[in-house]
Design a protein around this motif. Structure first.
Motif, short mmCIF file in Angstrom:
data_model
loop_
_atom_site.label_atom_id
_atom_site.label_comp_id
_atom_site.label_asym_id
_atom_site.label_seq_id
_atom_site.Cartn_x
_atom_site.Cartn_y
_atom_site.Cartn_z
N PRO A 208 -6.02 -8.37 -11.57
CA PRO A 208 -5.96 -8.43 -10.10
C PRO A 208 -6.54 -9.75 -9.59
O PRO A 208 -7.60 -10.19 -10.05
CB PRO A 208 -6.81 -7.24 -9.65
N THR B 149 -7.55 -12.11 -6.08
CA THR B 149 -8.05 -11.83 -4.74
C THR B 149 -7.41 -12.72 -3.68
O THR B 149 -6.77 -13.74 -3.99
CB THR B 149 -9.57 -12.05 -4.69
N VAL C 102 -1.86 0.37 -3.56
CA VAL C 102 -2.88 -0.65 -3.80
C VAL C 102 -3.26 -1.31 -2.47
O VAL C 102 -2.38 -1.75 -1.72
CB VAL C 102 -2.39 -1.73 -4.78
N ASP C 103 -4.58 -1.36 -2.19
CA ASP C 103 -5.09 -2.06 -1.01
C ASP C 103 -5.43 -3.49 -1.43
O ASP C 103 -6.45 -3.73 -2.09
CB ASP C 103 -6.33 -1.35 -0.46
N THR D 217 -8.99 -5.14 -0.52
CA THR D 217 -10.21 -4.70 -1.21
C THR D 217 -10.07 -4.69 -2.73
O THR D 217 -11.06 -4.84 -3.45
CB THR D 217 -10.60 -3.30 -0.74
N GLN D 218 -8.85 -4.50 -3.24
CA GLN D 218 -8.65 -4.36 -4.68
C GLN D 218 -8.03 -5.57 -5.34
O GLN D 218 -8.04 -5.69 -6.57
CB GLN D 218 -7.76 -3.13 -4.97
N ARG E 164 0.83 -1.21 0.00
CA ARG E 164 0.00 0.00 0.00
C ARG E 164 0.86 1.26 0.00
O ARG E 164 0.61 2.21 -0.74
CB ARG E 164 -0.93 -0.01 1.22
#
Length: 344
Positions: A308, A310, A209-210, A213-214, A204
């Motif tokens: 992305p 997860t 970038v989180d 959540t992302q 981050r």
């Protein structure tokens, strides 16, 4: 003596001088030093010393006393090196420093061998095998199902290990290095980082970038790696080269992407005259390997590289079967250049 033999002698005296094949620039430096030495020797006038700073003093030998010129011819030039720490003392110091790194190697308390391992390179299987060889398999497994708990909290505090670390030198041991292809290891480190979140805060801060959540793409992960010092960062994506290798080169390197890990460990046992491990009997190893995430996601490679992924995908799947696009390979080869040269 030809140039290649000279480099061989340099490595023998001090492996850290040339811990990887010399670049053209390094070869040019060695040749320039040799030229400076020759010039200094030629310029040394009889009876007058010629000092070459950082190397030493050249002096012509005085002629032998009258009547003592027979026998073996004497060298015309004497060389007295500048005072520097003895190589042996310096090697011992660097060896001890390497054994005391924040992520220490596995040193046999009997002083027979050292194991260099890296996270995401079959390290758990290697650690279990190490404890088996030392007769600590049952004790370590009873302590915790995750072998690194015993390694970190018990083994490194044992009196026999600490005594060996203080007294065993590089000439006494065989060094085993277990590695994997640096690029494939980076893919494994990526899944580990997304699934466990060990680098979330650092990611981050570095690239905004989180992950929770992302999600995170492999391209973004490499963006993050490009902000890291890969010699000192988190061990899961740190370079595989270890400072101990600058003191003593590995006697055997087992690359798990090129050959079978268990066969490699058995080969090392044979070098030391140790009993051969029957890995079919090490249920702990097979239990850990059964928890690996299946790689089931398919698609166009460049798309997967930028997609992305997860936390849930990293932990439970599906996970891409390929992530090493041409761009990823080029960037990772630059980042892990030494590992690629030595182990790929």
């Amino acid at each position: 003596m030809d140039f290649d033999r000279l480099l061989q002698q340099l490595r023998t005296l001090d492996p850290s001088v040339l811990d990887m094949p010399p670049s053209p620039r390094q070869e040019q430096l060695v040749r320039a030093v040799l030229q400076a030495v020759r010039d200094a020797a030629e310029q040394a006038a009889p009876g007058k010393p010629q000092h070459l700073p950082g190397l030493g003093v050249f002096r012509h030998r005085p002629p032998p006393p009258e009547g003592e010129a027979g026998g073996r011819p004497r060298r015309r030039m004497m060389f007295v090196p500048d005072e520097v720490p003895a190589l042996q003392e310096d090697t011992g110091r660097r060896w001890r420093e390497a054994l005391c790194q924040a992520e220490p190697p596995l040193l046999d308390p009997q002083g027979r061998f050292v194991v260099l391992f890296s996270p995401k390179s079959a390290c758990s299987s290697v650690v279990i095998w190490f404890f088996h060889v030392l007769g600590l398999y049952d004790e370590a497994r009873a302590y915790d199902e995750w072998p690194h708990q015993y390694r970190l909290r018990r083994f490194y505090q044992r009196e026999d290990y600490l005594a060996a670390r203080a007294t065993v030198g590089p000439a006494q041991v065989q060094v085993l290095k277990v590695v994997r292809d640096p690029l494939r290891r980076a893919v494994s480190s990526f899944r580990h980082a997304v699934g466990l979140g060990y680098a979330n805060e650092a990611i981050r801060r570095a690239i905004g970038v989180d992950v929770e959540t992302q999600g995170l793409s492999f391209r973004q992960f490499i963006d993050f790696l490009e902000t890291e010092d890969l010699a000192t960062c988190d061990v899961h994506h740190r370079q595989q080269w270890h400072p101990l290798e600058a003191v003593k080169a590995p006697d055997l390197i087992v690359n798990i992407d090129r050959g079978d890990l268990f066969s490699g460990l058995n080969a090392f046992e044979a070098r030391l005259g140790l009993p051969t491990t029957d890995f079919r009997q090490l249920s702990w190893v097979h239990q850990l390997q059964a928890t690996r995430v299946p790689e089931a996601m398919t698609g166009e490679l460049d798309m997967l590289y930028q997609r992305p992924l997860t936390v849930s995908q990293a932990r439970h799947g599906p996970w891409p079967s390929q992530l090493l696009s041409a761009d990823a390979r080029q960037r990772l080869q630059r980042l892990y250049g030494r590992d690629v040269m030595l182990y790929a």
